[in-house]
Design a protein around this motif. Structure first.
Motif, PDB file in Angstrom:
ATOM      1  N   ILE A 139     -35.212  56.768  59.740  1.00  0.00           N
ATOM      2  CA  ILE A 139     -35.189  55.330  59.462  1.00  0.00           C
ATOM      3  C   ILE A 139     -36.540  54.689  59.757  1.00  0.00           C
ATOM      4  O   ILE A 139     -36.877  53.637  59.209  1.00  0.00           O
ATOM      5  N   VAL A 140     -37.336  55.336  60.592  1.00  0.00           N
ATOM      6  CA  VAL A 140     -38.614  54.747  60.999  1.00  0.00           C
ATOM      7  C   VAL A 140     -39.466  54.371  59.793  1.00  0.00           C
ATOM      8  O   VAL A 140     -39.968  53.263  59.691  1.00  0.00           O
ATOM      9  N   ASN A 141     -39.644  55.321  58.863  1.00  0.00           N
ATOM     10  CA  ASN A 141     -40.492  55.004  57.716  1.00  0.00           C
ATOM     11  C   ASN A 141     -39.872  55.384  56.383  1.00  0.00           C
ATOM     12  O   ASN A 141     -40.502  55.232  55.346  1.00  0.00           O
ATOM     13  N   GLY A 142     -38.608  55.867  56.393  1.00  0.00           N
ATOM     14  CA  GLY A 142     -37.965  56.299  55.147  1.00  0.00           C
ATOM     15  C   GLY A 142     -37.909  55.233  54.071  1.00  0.00           C
ATOM     16  O   GLY A 142     -38.448  55.415  52.977  1.00  0.00           O
ATOM     17  N   PRO A 143     -37.294  54.079  54.333  1.00  0.00           N
ATOM     18  CA  PRO A 143     -37.214  53.064  53.288  1.00  0.00           C
ATOM     19  C   PRO A 143     -38.578  52.579  52.814  1.00  0.00           C
ATOM     20  O   PRO A 143     -38.760  52.270  51.636  1.00  0.00           O
ATOM     21  N   GLY A 144     -39.537  52.513  53.722  1.00  0.00           N
ATOM     22  CA  GLY A 144     -40.862  52.048  53.330  1.00  0.00           C
ATOM     23  C   GLY A 144     -41.581  53.026  52.427  1.00  0.00           C
ATOM     24  O   GLY A 144     -42.140  52.655  51.384  1.00  0.00           O
ATOM     25  N   GLU A 145     -41.590  54.299  52.806  1.00  0.00           N
ATOM     26  CA  GLU A 145     -42.256  55.317  51.989  1.00  0.00           C
ATOM     27  C   GLU A 145     -41.596  55.481  50.632  1.00  0.00           C
ATOM     28  O   GLU A 145     -42.249  55.847  49.654  1.00  0.00           O
ATOM     29  N   ALA A 146     -40.307  55.230  50.555  1.00  0.00           N
ATOM     30  CA  ALA A 146     -39.567  55.393  49.308  1.00  0.00           C
ATOM     31  C   ALA A 146     -39.236  54.049  48.661  1.00  0.00           C
ATOM     32  O   ALA A 146     -38.259  53.917  47.945  1.00  0.00           O
ATOM     33  N   ARG A 147     -40.072  53.058  48.909  1.00  0.00           N
ATOM     34  CA  ARG A 147     -39.823  51.714  48.382  1.00  0.00           C
ATOM     35  C   ARG A 147     -39.736  51.705  46.854  1.00  0.00           C
ATOM     36  O   ARG A 147     -39.041  50.877  46.259  1.00  0.00           O
ATOM     37  N   HIS A 148     -40.462  52.633  46.216  1.00  0.00           N
ATOM     38  CA  HIS A 148     -40.467  52.671  44.754  1.00  0.00           C
ATOM     39  C   HIS A 148     -39.173  53.238  44.171  1.00  0.00           C
ATOM     40  O   HIS A 148     -38.919  53.124  42.975  1.00  0.00           O
ATOM     41  N   ALA A 149     -38.337  53.860  45.024  1.00  0.00           N
ATOM     42  CA  ALA A 149     -37.067  54.416  44.549  1.00  0.00           C
ATOM     43  C   ALA A 149     -36.083  53.293  44.237  1.00  0.00           C
ATOM     44  O   ALA A 149     -36.097  52.236  44.868  1.00  0.00           O
ATOM     45  N   ASP A 150     -35.211  53.549  43.282  1.00  0.00           N
ATOM     46  CA  ASP A 150     -34.184  52.560  42.964  1.00  0.00           C
ATOM     47  C   ASP A 150     -33.184  52.449  44.100  1.00  0.00           C
ATOM     48  O   ASP A 150     -32.780  51.341  44.487  1.00  0.00           O
ATOM     49  N   VAL A 151     -32.749  53.588  44.602  1.00  0.00           N
ATOM     50  CA  VAL A 151     -31.821  53.623  45.729  1.00  0.00           C
ATOM     51  C   VAL A 151     -32.171  54.812  46.611  1.00  0.00           C
ATOM     52  O   VAL A 151     -32.895  55.722  46.202  1.00  0.00           O
ATOM     53  N   GLY A 152     -31.645  54.801  47.842  1.00  0.00           N
ATOM     54  CA  GLY A 152     -31.909  55.940  48.705  1.00  0.00           C
ATOM     55  C   GLY A 152     -31.156  55.860  50.005  1.00  0.00           C
ATOM     56  O   GLY A 152     -30.506  54.844  50.321  1.00  0.00           O
ATOM     57  N   ILE A 153     -31.258  56.948  50.759  1.00  0.00           N
ATOM     58  CA  ILE A 153     -30.704  56.990  52.101  1.00  0.00           C
ATOM     59  C   ILE A 153     -31.777  57.495  53.057  1.00  0.00           C
ATOM     60  O   ILE A 153     -32.670  58.254  52.662  1.00  0.00           O
ATOM     61  N   ALA A 154     -31.699  57.041  54.300  1.00  0.00           N
ATOM     62  CA  ALA A 154     -32.612  57.510  55.336  1.00  0.00           C
ATOM     63  C   ALA A 154     -31.799  57.756  56.598  1.00  0.00           C
ATOM     64  O   ALA A 154     -30.951  56.935  56.977  1.00  0.00           O
ATOM     65  N   GLY A 155     -32.041  58.890  57.230  1.00  0.00           N
ATOM     66  CA  GLY A 155     -31.226  59.302  58.352  1.00  0.00           C
ATOM     67  C   GLY A 155     -31.667  58.736  59.684  1.00  0.00           C
ATOM     68  O   GLY A 155     -32.829  58.396  59.890  1.00  0.00           O
ATOM     69  N   GLY A 156     -30.724  58.640  60.594  1.00  0.00           N
ATOM     70  CA  GLY A 156     -30.972  58.295  61.979  1.00  0.00           C
ATOM     71  C   GLY A 156     -30.200  59.268  62.851  1.00  0.00           C
ATOM     72  O   GLY A 156     -29.886  60.377  62.421  1.00  0.00           O
ATOM     73  N   LYS A 157     -29.844  58.883  64.062  1.00  0.00           N
ATOM     74  CA  LYS A 157     -29.091  59.756  64.961  1.00  0.00           C
ATOM     75  C   LYS A 157     -27.602  59.527  64.745  1.00  0.00           C
ATOM     76  O   LYS A 157     -27.028  58.539  65.206  1.00  0.00           O
ATOM     77  N   GLY A 158     -26.991  60.468  64.013  1.00  0.00           N
ATOM     78  CA  GLY A 158     -25.567  60.363  63.741  1.00  0.00           C
ATOM     79  C   GLY A 158     -25.212  59.333  62.693  1.00  0.00           C
ATOM     80  O   GLY A 158     -24.041  59.125  62.394  1.00  0.00           O
ATOM     81  N   GLU A 159     -26.205  58.677  62.140  1.00  0.00           N
ATOM     82  CA  GLU A 159     -25.963  57.677  61.107  1.00  0.00           C
ATOM     83  C   GLU A 159     -27.193  57.576  60.218  1.00  0.00           C
ATOM     84  O   GLU A 159     -28.168  58.303  60.398  1.00  0.00           O
ATOM     85  N   GLY A 160     -27.141  56.671  59.285  1.00  0.00           N
ATOM     86  CA  GLY A 160     -28.292  56.464  58.419  1.00  0.00           C
ATOM     87  C   GLY A 160     -28.180  55.118  57.743  1.00  0.00           C
ATOM     88  O   GLY A 160     -27.235  54.345  58.000  1.00  0.00           O
TER      89      GLY A 160
END
Length: 345
Positions: A296-317
């Motif tokens: 979650i730290v940088n997943g959504p930011g690095e993949a900002r160009h994606a239409d949709v996505g998921i980014a993981g955390g500890k036991g969740e995302g």
């Protein structure tokens, strides 16, 4: 920009979309078996299909193949100019022949004349492994410069008879040699270029070599049509070509998956999650970019160009859309929630 030729109703060159080619491996005179393979290749996304024409029986089968083919056909001919004349008579859409290999000038003139009359383009196909002896001696082997000089020699034979409806290929099994030859040709002449790395190998290594050579040239703006040569089912060549075109941004068909490499910040089971999403996306035909990111730290930011996505955390995302988080969900719900979001797009 290269000039344009037409293979049936498919434009090649002049800024037209890069077309995908492959070749049947059935006996061409076996019309039923060859048509089965032609239709399989076309269904996989092949735009132009080449058939071997080693003898007159194969040449005479072209009319029946044309009648049943959903895509334009190319006759692959070596040495015997009479096969080219018969293929033209049968209505072939394009001929692959090297004019320097078919004998006396009057034979070259005969092929050039009938192709010009019928609007049939010719591919001059040079392979590094079968160059003329004098060129091998001159360049101390199958150098890219030798390949270009060989192609120009064949081209001049056609131009001498007023024929310029030409496409050129300069294939070697060496990726650097192949790329150098095409770059030299592209710098000097504007004939459309048929890209390929010949004798590339079995599916895995062959696709890697094709991605490096063909993909590299396409990224440089060089190339108008292509064939990925694999020691495999020809349908695999078509799938590989589509992946290469997609990777270099020249085709947008269906979903694209982007995913990050694992690292010490990853706290979810990323690899199987990415594989599961990849498998599920095979049933999606929307031109959507989907991201599967490890943290979650940088997943959504690095993949900002994606239409949709998921980014993981500890036991969740998190589930995100264009970089904006839309929901936090447990790890085991990430993939189902992602697929439901894609359905709504």
């Amino acid at each position: 920009m290269t000039r344009t030729i037409h293979v049936g109703d498919i434009p090649v060159g002049g800024g037209a979309p890069v077309s995908i080619q492959s070749m049947t491996n059935t006996p061409t005179h076996n019309v039923e078996a060859t048509l089965v393979q032609i239709r399989e290749l076309a269904a996989a996304g092949c735009d132009i299909i080449r058939v071997a024409v080693p003898d007159m029986a194969a040449a005479q089968a072209i009319g029946a193949l044309k009648a049943g083919s959903p895509v334009p056909l190319v006759a692959d001919i070596h040495f015997d100019y009479r096969l080219a004349l018969e293929a033209a008579e049968q209505g072939i859409d394009k001929i692959r022949i090297n004019p320097g290999n078919i004998g006396a000038p009057d034979r070259v003139e005969a092929v050039a004349r009938v192709c010009k009359e019928r609007g049939i383009p010719i591919r001059v196909g040079v392979n590094g492994g079968s160059l003329e002896k004098e060129l091998l001696d001159k360049y101390s082997g199958p150098a890219p410069e030798a390949m270009v000089e060989s192609a120009l020699g064949h081209i001049r034979l056609l131009e001498k008879h007023g024929f310029e409806d030409i496409c050129v290929s300069l294939k070697a099994s060496s990726v650097p040699s192949t790329m150098r030859a095409y770059r030299l040709m592209a710098e000097r002449y504007n004939y459309p270029l048929h890209l390929g790395v010949t004798e590339a190998g079995t599916r895995e290594m062959g696709e890697l070599k094709a991605a490096a050579g063909i993909g590299g040239l396409l990224a440089l703006g060089i190339g108008d049509t292509l064939r990925v040569s694999l020691t495999a089912d020809p349908v695999e060549e078509v799938y590989a070509a589509r992946r290469i075109l997609k990777a270099v941004g020249l085709r947008r068909e269906g979903p694209e998956l982007i995913s990050c490499p694992t690292c010490g910040r990853t706290q979810i089971n990323l690899i199987p999650i990415a594989k599961r999403v990849e498998e599920l996306l095979k049933n999606v035909d929307k031109p959507v970019t989907v991201a599967v990111m490890g943290c979650i730290v940088n997943g959504p930011g690095e993949a900002r160009h994606a239409d949709v996505g998921i980014a993981g955390g500890k036991g969740e995302g998190v589930l995100f859309r264009h970089g904006e988080i839309v929901a936090r969900v447990p790890e085991d719900e990430l993939v189902p929630r992602l697929m439901r979001l894609i359905e709504k797009l």
